[in-house]
Design an enzyme around this catalytic site. Structure first.
Site, mmCIF file in Angstrom:
data_model
loop_
_atom_site.group_PDB
_atom_site.id
_atom_site.type_symbol
_atom_site.label_atom_id
_atom_site.label_comp_id
_atom_site.label_asym_id
_atom_site.label_seq_id
_atom_site.Cartn_x
_atom_site.Cartn_y
_atom_site.Cartn_z
ATOM 1 C CG ASP A 187 -4.656 -16.176 -19.221
ATOM 2 O OD1 ASP A 187 -3.881 -16.297 -18.260
ATOM 3 O OD2 ASP A 187 -5.871 -15.896 -19.103
ATOM 4 C CG MET A 229 -7.513 -20.132 -22.354
ATOM 5 S SD MET A 229 -7.106 -18.775 -21.237
ATOM 6 C CE MET A 229 -6.616 -19.647 -19.743
ATOM 7 N N GLY A 279 0.049 -14.060 -14.088
ATOM 8 C CA GLY A 279 -0.573 -13.838 -12.784
ATOM 9 C C GLY A 279 0.388 -14.102 -11.655
ATOM 10 C CB SER A 280 1.403 -17.195 -9.900
ATOM 11 O OG SER A 280 1.591 -17.947 -11.063
ATOM 12 C CB SER A 292 -3.862 -12.501 -14.239
ATOM 13 O OG SER A 292 -4.870 -13.013 -13.387
ATOM 14 N N GLY A 343 -9.396 -21.549 -15.036
ATOM 15 C CA GLY A 343 -10.040 -21.750 -13.742
ATOM 16 C C GLY A 343 -9.194 -21.334 -12.551
ATOM 17 C CG PHE A 344 -8.034 -23.162 -10.247
ATOM 18 C CD1 PHE A 344 -8.638 -22.750 -9.069
ATOM 19 C CD2 PHE A 344 -8.644 -24.151 -10.997
ATOM 20 C CE1 PHE A 344 -9.821 -23.327 -8.636
ATOM 21 C CE2 PHE A 344 -9.832 -24.740 -10.583
ATOM 22 C CZ PHE A 344 -10.427 -24.320 -9.388
ATOM 23 N N GLY A 345 -5.148 -19.768 -11.113
ATOM 24 C CA GLY A 345 -3.797 -19.287 -11.328
ATOM 25 C C GLY A 345 -2.800 -20.323 -10.823
ATOM 26 C CG MET A 353 -12.905 -17.353 -13.084
ATOM 27 S SD MET A 353 -11.735 -18.365 -12.175
ATOM 28 C CE MET A 353 -10.203 -17.962 -13.049
ATOM 29 C CG MET A 408 -12.425 -18.028 -17.940
ATOM 30 S SD MET A 408 -10.992 -18.149 -16.861
ATOM 31 C CE MET A 408 -10.839 -16.431 -16.388
ATOM 32 C CG HIS A 420 -5.915 -11.036 -17.708
ATOM 33 N ND1 HIS A 420 -6.252 -11.169 -19.032
ATOM 34 C CD2 HIS A 420 -6.264 -12.200 -17.112
ATOM 35 C CE1 HIS A 420 -6.773 -12.370 -19.237
ATOM 36 N NE2 HIS A 420 -6.811 -13.012 -18.074
ATOM 37 C CG HIS A 429 -9.944 -14.524 -19.519
ATOM 38 N ND1 HIS A 429 -8.966 -15.373 -19.048
ATOM 39 C CD2 HIS A 429 -10.709 -15.272 -20.363
ATOM 40 C CE1 HIS A 429 -9.141 -16.580 -19.570
ATOM 41 N NE2 HIS A 429 -10.196 -16.543 -20.358
ATOM 42 C CG ASP A 439 -8.279 -14.189 -14.921
ATOM 43 O OD1 ASP A 439 -8.398 -14.433 -16.140
ATOM 44 O OD2 ASP A 439 -7.177 -14.029 -14.357
#
Ligand code: DX5
Ligand code: ZN
Length: 222
Positions: free
Chosen positions: A173, A135, A195-196, A8, A140-142, A35, A66, A31, A64, A33
């Protein structure tokens, strides 16, 4: 299909996304995201940005969404060049129609479930999907901690897919790292968003290889 790693870019440098994607040539998918600050309390980017990014890379994009109004907006991401488009079941009025529309426009169709959303009501829909996303954080957040409470749902999803004998991929995810990916793979996931874990690594592409190897060790049957 085997194990796939889909980094991500949510925690990448948004001022240099093209260069950030160029750092992960070993990714199976990128990926993205999306939002809208309504479905989740965060705002990222829309189809114009995604289309620009798709032109910078040969790695296919895995969108993805959201966003609240998935029924009206998902096709814009197919047109923006995404090879896979995931909508949230909580944000669509007609998941079967939407999945068929995405597929008929040439992309893979996927459906995501938040941690509190059960998979059982959707058992008969799975054959309409190319991928299910379970999920493993609240979206909402990494950088959030992996929710172990989602592992039984991954196991139940894998059992449903195997029982139906369909090729639908099972993606996870949220909080996926070297520490947690083995648990997800052992539970039956085969597509892993990270992601992170990837973008905080000194060498993101090496981290992809390490995540892949760890998942393959945990689930040699996949
Ligand atoms: C969260 C996003 C994830 C997120 C993953 O809502 O859907 O894709 O970027 O980031 P990590 O791997 O840091 O949890
Ligand atoms: Zn995501």
């Amino acid at each position: 299909m085997g194990i796939q790693i889909t980094p991500s870019i949510l925690n990448a440098d948004f001022a240099a996304l093209g260069a950030e994607v160029a750092r992960i040539p070993g990714a199976d998918w990128v990926h993205v995201d999306v939002m809208d600050n309504h479905f989740v309390p965060n705002l990222t980017f829309g189809p114009t940005m995604v289309e620009a990014l798709s032109k910078t890379t040969d790695v296919p994009l895995d969108a993805h969404l959201m966003i609240e109004d998935a029924d009206d907006n998902a096709l814009a991401y197919v047109e923006a060049g995404c090879g896979s488009v995931t909508f949230h079941v909580e944000a669509t009025k007609a998941p079967v129609r939407l999945a068929r529309e995405i597929r008929s426009h040439g992309a893979r169709a996927a459906m995501a479930l938040k941690p509190a959303t059960p998979i059982e009501p959707y058992e008969d829909l799975l054959a309409e999907l190319d991928m299910v996303l379970v999920m493993t954080v609240e979206p909402g957040f990494g950088g959030q901690n992996f929710l172990d409470l989602c592992l039984p749902k991954i196991r139940r999803a894998r059992a449903m897919l195997d029982q139906q004998g369909i090729e639908t991929w099972l993606q996870v995810d949220g909080g996926v790292s070297l520490e947690t990916i083995g648990r997800c793979a052992e539970a039956g996931a085969d597509v892993f968003v990270a992601g992170s874990a990837v973008y905080s690594a000194d060498d993101p592409d090496l981290m992809i290889s390490r995540l892949r190897a760890t998942a393959e060790t945990a689930a040699p049957h996949l």
